[in-house]
Each structure stands twice: as C-alpha cells, then as structure tokens.
Design an enzyme around this catalytic site. Structure first.
Site, short mmCIF file in Angstrom:
data_model
loop_
_atom_site.label_atom_id
_atom_site.label_comp_id
_atom_site.label_asym_id
_atom_site.label_seq_id
_atom_site.Cartn_x
_atom_site.Cartn_y
_atom_site.Cartn_z
N VAL A 286 11.65 39.84 -17.78
CA VAL A 286 12.42 41.07 -17.64
C VAL A 286 11.52 42.10 -17.00
CG1 VAL A 286 13.73 42.85 -18.83
CG2 VAL A 286 13.75 40.51 -19.70
N ASN A 489 -1.91 27.53 -1.65
CA ASN A 489 -2.17 26.27 -0.96
C ASN A 489 -2.51 26.46 0.52
OD1 ASN A 489 -1.68 24.93 -3.41
ND2 ASN A 489 0.51 24.88 -3.03
N GLY A 540 2.81 41.86 -15.41
CA GLY A 540 2.71 43.05 -16.25
C GLY A 540 1.45 43.87 -16.00
#
Length: 567
Positions: A286, A489, A540
C-alpha cells in the site's frame, strides 16, 4: 660532446614544445592570470592548462562481490581512468538484485534461488575483471553508446555460447538414451488404477491461459548492467555534471532540457505479507502518493506524519486487552465483527515499511482513512493511494482463479468487476499495479476500458523484461497506463533511454522501480530524473538503502530549485 648533446636535447625539446603549442598557450595563460591575479596562482594556472589535456580514458575495471540491503550477494563495479597521465578511481556502482521467488515459496525453492544468485554474482565478477576489463580499456567513459553496443554484443555472444552448450548436452543425453536398452514398465497390480482426482478438481468458468515461462536470466548478466551504469557515472564525473544531467543529455541528443520535472514518489507505507496469519492476500504493498502541488520535501514530511499515526493505531490495536492469536478458535470468536487488524507484526519489511495483515481490503482502507483523518488530512485531496496487487502470486492454477482472501477465489472476469467496485467506493486509489497476471490479456483490456479514466493501471511483473520490450516495441499486455522499469541483470543505460522514448511516444507513463534486493547505491534516482519518469517506486522510508534514495531525491530537488531548473 656533452655540451653538444645538451644543445641537441634543448633543440629537440624546443621543437617538441612548439609542436604542442606550449609557448603560445603558456603566454595566453599568463596574460589571462595577470588580469585575474588569483589567490592560488599555480592552481589557477593548472586549471587553465587542463582544458588542453587529453580526454580521460578507461584503464581498468574492477568487479567484486558485495552484499545488498538484505544480506544477499551482489556485484560492485569500479571504474578507473587515466586522467592527465595518472590512474584514478572515478566511481563505483552496486547492482540491485531482483528475485522472482514469491514470499510463500518452499524452502528448497528459496535455497536453489540463493545458490543460483551466488553463482551468477561469481560469474559476473569474473566477466568484469577479465573480459570486460580488456574489452573496454582505452575507451572514453563519455561514449556511452559505444560502450553499451560492445556490452550488448558481448552478452549476445555469451547467450549463443550457452545455447550451443545446452544443445551439445541434449544431443549427448539423446545418444545415451538410444544406447540404453528399454525395459518394459511394470504392470499395475490387478484391481489397481491410477488415482483420478476428478472429485477434487474445480472447474473454472473458462479455461485460463497457462502461465508463461519465466524470462531466462543468463548466469553473470549482472556484469552487463553493472558495467553500463558504472560507465554512465564515470562519464558524469569526468564531465563534472550530476548523473541525472548526464542521462538527460544522452536521452535528448546532448541538448540539455531547460526545465526538469521530478518524478512523484510512490512511498510504500504497508507491506501486507501474503504469508502472514491474516486473510487478505490482494494488497502486497500500500503506497502513498503526495499531490503534485507540494514540494517533494513537503510530500515526504506528510507521508511521515501518516506513517507515525498509522503506527500508533496499529500498536493500539495490538495492545487490546484479552486479544488472542488470530489462529485460535477463542480469538476468532472474541474478535468476530471487529475492525482491528488480525495481527500487527511489529517489524520493518525488507521494503522499508511497516508489516501487517488484514482480513479484507476494505478494513485496510478504512484504517488508512482513520489515520489520515486523525491528523487533519483527507485521502483523495491531501494524499492519494496506490496498491500493488501482485496478482501473479495469487493464482491457484488448479481452480483457475485468484485467491484474494484465504479461501475466497475469483475468476479473471470477477476480478475486473471487483476492482470496478473498489475504485467506485474508494476513489482516492489512483493506481493499481499488477491487478491481473500478464497472461489475462482480455481482462487487461476490459479493466483498462472500465477504469482507465479513473486510475492508472500499471504493469510491473505483468510486463515483459526490458530487452523484449525494446525489441518488440510493444507492451506485453494489450492495454495499460504504464510500466514499472527496473534496472537489473543485463539492462543497459542505453536500453532505458531507448525504451522510455518508446513509452513516451505511446503515451504510456514510466515508473522507475526499486528491486526487492536493494543496495545503498542511489543511481536509480538520477536515472529516474534524467529519463523524465512520471513516478519513482522506492519502497518505504525506514531502511538505510531505501532512505538513501529518498535523500538523493531531496538533494536533487534542492539543487534544481537553486539553479531554477525545477518545473
């Protein structure tokens, strides 16, 4: 003879210096410095004459195995250049590793993935220190296109080598099988039949498309992406400009844009783990998106206030008297009908956010509304929400349906209807990431027709890898608002520049995304700013490798505002 030898050397020296135009350039420098009369005369003289020095060239690449933010091995690439006849370390970059293993994978699957990653990093270190070190020596670090072209050719050759080896192994296996005498299979005992699971199979309303095979990742491919990014950083350092300016110049054919728009951050507030005891599986992340009218610093501060209030609410719910574990019968009886979260896991996720669980998505969204309301903010006006559904992790292939809650399944068509109801009820959700698998193309078209004007529908794992997107110039899902791009990658800087140009032309939005296995390297932020990404998805605010990137974004905002280049 000695005097004659000295005169000859002086004559040769004079001719050499005249050939290099040293006398006239020295005179120009001295005349200019006499007018300036700087405090550090010799320092200014060195600066003046340095513009006539040769361009720095790459002299050495160093690859080494280091740890990323979650303690997994990854690759660091250092660039050394010959600058004014001396070898200098210019910069380094640490690659981020992206794992496609879901959170609820079996231990043996996780162990195999860790071994594969370790082998890949070791191979990448070998490529950098040997082949790439030799191949790129004496090139200018500012020539990104040439470097990336050579890296691409090297990678293609490695892919072809692997195919040849695989073919030889397959042919040898077939030859061995042909020489082995066949033995009849043992007959089944009388009265025994193969167990038919007809009574246990759920029939889907319509057969779903099978899962597409995972994109193959060549062992050692980190070396390509790591070297390309390190060269870009070296080019920026040599040119005495920030990396984001260097990337913008590369994208716009060396024409510097007059103004630069910063990407809006998608800040992950909650990580609703799919392996937690709670029922909700639909919302993996979220995220909060600050409104565009706020500065980046103001937006981050607003998110921090909401995070603090959300933490308080979750801790209060976790300290409810008489609270029982979510999996006990007594606990379920006592908590029936309550809107508190099933269990608050008081820890920080690897994504740098709070980890918790809920029994349904509405419970989660109502809690978010409460947190914002408590501090005088309104969702949909003062801040917006985005949800990473990670639908590819929810599919039960036996049933042909998505398990959105524990024991609750929906078909792809039912998912489209469910999202429509969710957005109508909670219009402050402005983005859904991976609401469906990439294989459900018909439903992607349906959901985009139904919700495309109400919110962004973003493909992350639902999009193909960057190399295929670049080759096909077509997003794997028929319709979506945009794509989350990750620098992982064998991705090269030139690939990102080319692909973002294609996405811009198709009116798709670009989101630069941070992989799960992040490092403290903040280059991703400069890439997002230089490429003109609409959003940046960094996780976050609570882990060092995540906070480093947000701090870099704040520093860029401050620098652009100071130079009046911020749009």
């Amino acid at each position: 003879m000695k005097a004659g030898g000295r005169r000859e050397r002086r004559r040769e020296a004079a001719e050499y210096y005249r050939g290099q135009r040293v006398p006239e350039r020295t005179e120009e420098a001295l005349n200019a410095l006499f007018l300036l009369r700087p405090g550090d005369l010799y320092g200014e003289l060195a600066n003046y004459l340095s513009k006539y020095s040769k361009a720095p060239i790459i002299c050495k690449l160093v690859g080494r195995k280091v740890l990323d933010g979650v303690g997994q091995p990854t690759l660091e690439v250092e660039i050394y250049c010959t600058v004014k006849n001396y070898e200098q370390r210019i910069c380094s970059t640490v690659m981020s590793c992206h794992s496609t293993i879901p959170e609820n994978a079996l231990p043996e699957t996780i162990e195999a993935d860790e071994k594969e990653r370790n082998d890949s990093v070791n191979t990448a270190v070998e490529w950098v220190n040997e082949s790439l070190n030799t191949m790129l020596r004496d090139l200018e670090p500012t020539d990104q296109c040439q470097v990336d072209k050579m890296l691409g050719e090297y990678f293609t050759n490695k892919v072809e080598e692997k195919k040849k080896i695989q073919k030889q192994v397959e042919e040898a296996a077939e030859a061995t099988l042909a020489l082995t005498p066949s033995t009849p299979s043992p007959a089944s005992p009388p009265g025994k039949k193969k167990a038919a699971k007809s009574g246990f199979l759920s029939v889907a309303e319509r057969p779903i498309p099978p899962a597409e095979p995972a994109e193959p990742v060549l062992c050692g491919s980190l070396a390509i992406g790591g070297t390309s990014l390190a060269i870009a950083k070296a080019g920026a350092t040599i040119s005495h400009i920030p990396l984001y300016s260097h990337i913008a110049l590369l994208k716009h054919d060396q024409e510097s844009p007059e103004e630069i728009t910063l990407p809006l951050p998608m800040v992950t507030l909650l990580n609703c783990e799919k392996i937690s005891p709670s029922k909700l599986k639909l919302a993996k992340e979220v995220m909060l998106i600050p409104p565009v009218q706020l500065s980046l610093r103001q937006g981050i501060e607003r998110v921090l206030h909401i995070q603090k209030e959300m933490t308080r609410l979750l801790e209060s719910a976790g300290k409810m008297p008489g609270r029982q574990p979510a999996d006990s019968k007594k606990g379920r009886a006592q908590n029936s009908g309550k809107k508190g979260p099933t269990q608050f896991l008081k820890r920080i996720s690897h994504l740098g956010c709070l980890t918790t669980g809920y029994d349904d998505v509405e419970q989660l969204l109502l809690m978010m509304q409460t947190a914002c309301s408590n501090i005088g903010l309104e969702l949909g006006t003062d801040v917006y929400l985005a949800i990473n559904c990670a639908a590819h992790e929810l599919m039960d292939y036996d049933k042909g349906k998505y398990e959105i809650l524990t024991g609750t399944f929906k078909s792809p068509d039912e998912m489209v209807a469910m999202y429509g109801e969710l957005i109508d009820k909670f219009p402050f959700i402005i983005a859904l990431i991976d609401p469906l698998r990439k294989e459900d193309r018909e439903q992607w078209s349906n959901i985009c027709c139904a919700l495309g004007s109400k919110c962004y529908l973003i493909a992350e794992d639902a999009a193909t890898c960057i190399s295929k997107l670049k080759m096909d110039q077509n997003i794997n899902t028929p319709m979506c608002s945009g794509v989350v791009l990750k620098y992982i990658n064998q991705t090269k800087v030139s690939d990102l520049i080319e692909l973002t140009g294609i996405l811009d032309g198709q009116r798709h939005i670009t989101i630069l995304g941070s992989p799960d296995g992040e490092s403290c390297d903040d280059s991703l932020v400069d890439l997002a700013v230089g490429l003109g990404a609409r959003f940046i998805k960094l996780g976050g605010l609570c882990r060092g490798e995540r906070a480093t990137k947000y701090n870099r974004l704040l520093a860029i905002e401050e620098e652009l505002a100071k130079n009046r280049n911020l749009r």
